[in-house]
Design a protein around this motif. Structure first.
Motif, PDB file in Angstrom:
ATOM      1  N   CYS A  31       0.777  -1.082  -0.046  1.00  0.00           N
ATOM      2  CA  CYS A  31       0.182  -0.164  -0.220  1.00  0.00           C
ATOM      3  C   CYS A  31       0.771   1.471  -0.077  1.00  0.00           C
ATOM      4  N   PRO A  32       0.789   2.262  -0.995  1.00  0.00           N
ATOM      5  CA  PRO A  32       1.492   3.465  -1.061  1.00  0.00           C
ATOM      6  C   PRO A  32       1.157   4.299  -0.004  1.00  0.00           C
ATOM      7  N   VAL A  33       0.040   4.177   0.807  1.00  0.00           N
ATOM      8  CA  VAL A  33      -0.350   5.218   1.665  1.00  0.00           C
ATOM      9  C   VAL A  33       0.043   4.775   2.840  1.00  0.00           C
ATOM     10  N   ASP A  42      -4.486   3.045   7.681  1.00  0.00           N
ATOM     11  CA  ASP A  42      -4.393   3.391   6.294  1.00  0.00           C
ATOM     12  C   ASP A  42      -4.195   2.254   5.432  1.00  0.00           C
ATOM     13  N   VAL A  43      -3.995   1.099   5.902  1.00  0.00           N
ATOM     14  CA  VAL A  43      -3.983  -0.023   5.083  1.00  0.00           C
ATOM     15  C   VAL A  43      -5.024  -0.984   4.930  1.00  0.00           C
ATOM     16  N   CYS A  72      -7.454   6.717   1.004  1.00  0.00           N
ATOM     17  CA  CYS A  72      -7.147   5.414   0.038  1.00  0.00           C
ATOM     18  C   CYS A  72      -7.121   5.904  -1.318  1.00  0.00           C
ATOM     19  N   LEU A  74      -7.621   4.204  -3.870  1.00  0.00           N
ATOM     20  CA  LEU A  74      -8.467   3.172  -4.736  1.00  0.00           C
ATOM     21  C   LEU A  74      -7.506   2.695  -5.982  1.00  0.00           C
ATOM     22  N   GLY A  76      -5.773  -0.129  -6.017  1.00  0.00           N
ATOM     23  CA  GLY A  76      -6.120  -1.431  -6.365  1.00  0.00           C
ATOM     24  C   GLY A  76      -4.904  -2.461  -6.255  1.00  0.00           C
ATOM     25  N   THR A  77      -3.795  -1.688  -5.671  1.00  0.00           N
ATOM     26  CA  THR A  77      -2.509  -2.612  -5.496  1.00  0.00           C
ATOM     27  C   THR A  77      -2.540  -3.768  -4.464  1.00  0.00           C
ATOM     28  N   PHE A  92     -14.574  -1.179  -0.725  1.00  0.00           N
ATOM     29  CA  PHE A  92     -14.283   0.199  -0.368  1.00  0.00           C
ATOM     30  C   PHE A  92     -15.471   1.102  -0.931  1.00  0.00           C
TER      31      PHE A  92
HETATM   32  S1  SF4 Z   1      -6.334   0.649  -2.901  1.00  0.00           S
HETATM   33 FE1  SF4 Z   1      -5.315  -0.776  -1.254  1.00  0.00          FE
HETATM   34  S2  SF4 Z   1      -3.081  -0.402  -1.700  1.00  0.00           S
HETATM   35 FE2  SF4 Z   1      -4.199   1.289  -2.808  1.00  0.00          FE
HETATM   36  S3  SF4 Z   1      -4.120   3.048  -1.226  1.00  0.00           S
HETATM   37 FE3  SF4 Z   1      -5.985   1.801  -0.903  1.00  0.00          FE
HETATM   38  S4  SF4 Z   1      -5.644   0.309   0.782  1.00  0.00           S
HETATM   39 FE4  SF4 Z   1      -3.728   0.893  -0.173  1.00  0.00          FE
END
Ligand code: SF4
Ligand code: SF4
Length: 423
Positions: A31-33, A42-43, A72, A74, A76-77, A92
């Motif tokens: 997760c980049p966040v 945040d994950v 987030c 969104l 999708g990673t 989400f």
């Molecule tokens: S979609 Fe998943 S990987 Fe991407 S920012 Fe949101 S929680 Fe993190």
């Protein structure tokens, strides 16, 4: 009572989707966040924990639930890397719709989604009006990238280096098209998308030039509406459905083979989210007929990479999350760049990753978005590329902002522009 029953049904649907999560935490590494904040909330796993029992939490602190769900991209990673196949994006989006249905939309969201997006004519007039006066409020930031920044401390644009609204949007340069099938034997419906139309008309013109070169007939009707992703991401399912219905009606009035867009976000929304979140009829717009432009060029028209030449221009390709994660399209854009003689793709040292744009995430959490995007700009510089390319106009905005602010004067182009220039 009907509303309570509806809410209970929606919460039950969410619970069913959540049962696949094993709480293994493997999404953390992706997760980049989370990589920036290190906060469990945040994950994905933290958000899924929040969503389970959403009904109770909505009653105790709905604003906090909304705030946490909005942190987030969104992107999708997490979803593509989840060993249990949890449909994270679906969860989400559904959770956001539930919480916003409960809290109601803000005044500005109501204006944007219900009064502007769903009235494309009014939206176009307002944007044209804004384009006339934007010069008074902005000044040049980087002439190579073509970015500007605010002259005064204006909310929203205060620290951004942004691309200005086009003086002449695509719909004013080419009002509509209805050309018949050429020697290719194909006719496409063309959906440029809002950002292409209003900020990057050159990308739309490049697509039209490419269709003409390959003798592909084009149906591009007037009055196209937004694909709906801003409304759906904000939890406004009603505005989303109105936008889908408007577009479906426009595109179902004639025959075509594929619906093509030059925007990764639009393609993924139309292909995956229209069938998933719109209850009405989709007419001609069936998912299997919706394609990203680079996929169409390579997989349908058979465009092939050109021979390697000396002194090729290095093009750094950034994978938009909506192509890489949602649609698994990674080779086609690279091949289309290589099909343009004299150009070679270079990979980013950090590998593919989200640029931090995330649509409304960039507006609501700009610092975080910029923190993620800065690294992308540095990766582009480290690749030694002369041009940064991508296949999503939303990513183009983010890359332009980040490169410009980092004083890395590398122009940002859509893959289609690069290919069209070689024809
Ligand atoms: S979609 Fe998943 S990987 Fe991407 S920012 Fe949101 S929680 Fe993190
Ligand atoms: S979403 Fe997937 S990767 Fe993340 S904790 Fe649940 S099962 Fe594990």
């Amino acid at each position: 009572m009907a509303d309570i029953k509806q809410l209970a049904d929606k919460l039950k649907e969410l619970d069913d989707l959540l049962t696949r999560c094993m709480r293994c935490g493997m999404c953390q590494a992706q997760c980049p966040v989370f990589a920036r904040t290190g906060r469990e909330t945040d994950v994905t796993r933290g958000k899924l924990a929040l969503i389970s029992g959403l009904g109770r939490k909505m009653l105790s602190d709905p604003e906090q639930v909304k705030e946490r769900l909005e942190r987030c991209l969104l992107c999708g990673t997490c979803q593509v890397n989840c060993p249990s196949g949890v449909q994270v994006s679906d969860i989400f989006l559904r959770a956001r719709a539930i919480i916003n249905g409960y809290l109601g939309l803000s005044r500005s969201e109501k204006i944007i989604f219900r009064s502007l997006l769903t009235h494309p004519g009014l939206m176009n007039r307002l944007v044209s009006f804004g384009a006339l006066f934007q010069g008074l409020l902005s000044k040049e930031a980087d002439s190579t990238i073509g970015t500007s920044c605010a002259r005064f401390n204006v909310p929203l644009s205060k620290e951004r280096h942004f691309k200005k609204l086009a003086a002449k949007p695509l719909h004013k340069q080419v009002k509509s098209l209805d050309s018949s099938t050429g020697s290719s034997g194909l006719r496409v419906a063309f959906f440029p998308g809002c950002i292409t139309d209003k900020i990057f008309p050159e990308t739309g013109l490049a697509a039209l030039k490419i269709f003409k070169h390959h003798e592909v007939g084009v149906y591009m009707p007037e009055g196209q509406a937004c694909c709906g992703i801003p409304a759906l991401s904000a939890g406004d399912s009603k505005a989303f459905s109105s936008l889908v219905s408007m577009n479906v009606q426009l595109f179902s009035s004639t025959q075509w083979d594929y619906l093509i867009t030059p925007c990764a976000t639009c393609t993924s929304t139309i292909r995956n989210l229209w069938p998933e979140f719109h209850n009405g009829d989709l007419g001609m717009v069936r998912p299997e007929k919706v394609m990203d432009a680079t996929q169409f060029l390579m997989d349908v028209l058979g465009v092939e990479p050109a021979d390697i030449q000396e002194n090729q221009k290095k093009i750094a390709y950034h994978d938009p999350c909506h192509l890489r994660n949602s649609l698994k399209i990674t080779t086609q854009p690279r091949s289309i760049i290589s099909a343009a003689k004299g150009n070679a793709v270079v990979e980013l040292p950090g590998g593919p990753s989200c640029c931090g744009s995330g649509g409304s995430f960039n507006i609501k959490h700009y610092e975080l978005s910029a923190d993620i995007g800065r690294q992308k700009a540095r990766d582009i510089a480290a690749s030694g590329a002369q041009v940064a390319a991508t296949a999503c106009p939303a990513c183009m905005l983010q890359l332009s902002d980040m490169l410009s602010k980092e004083n890395i004067s590398i122009p940002v182009k859509h893959v289609l522009e690069i290919y069209a220039q070689s024809l």
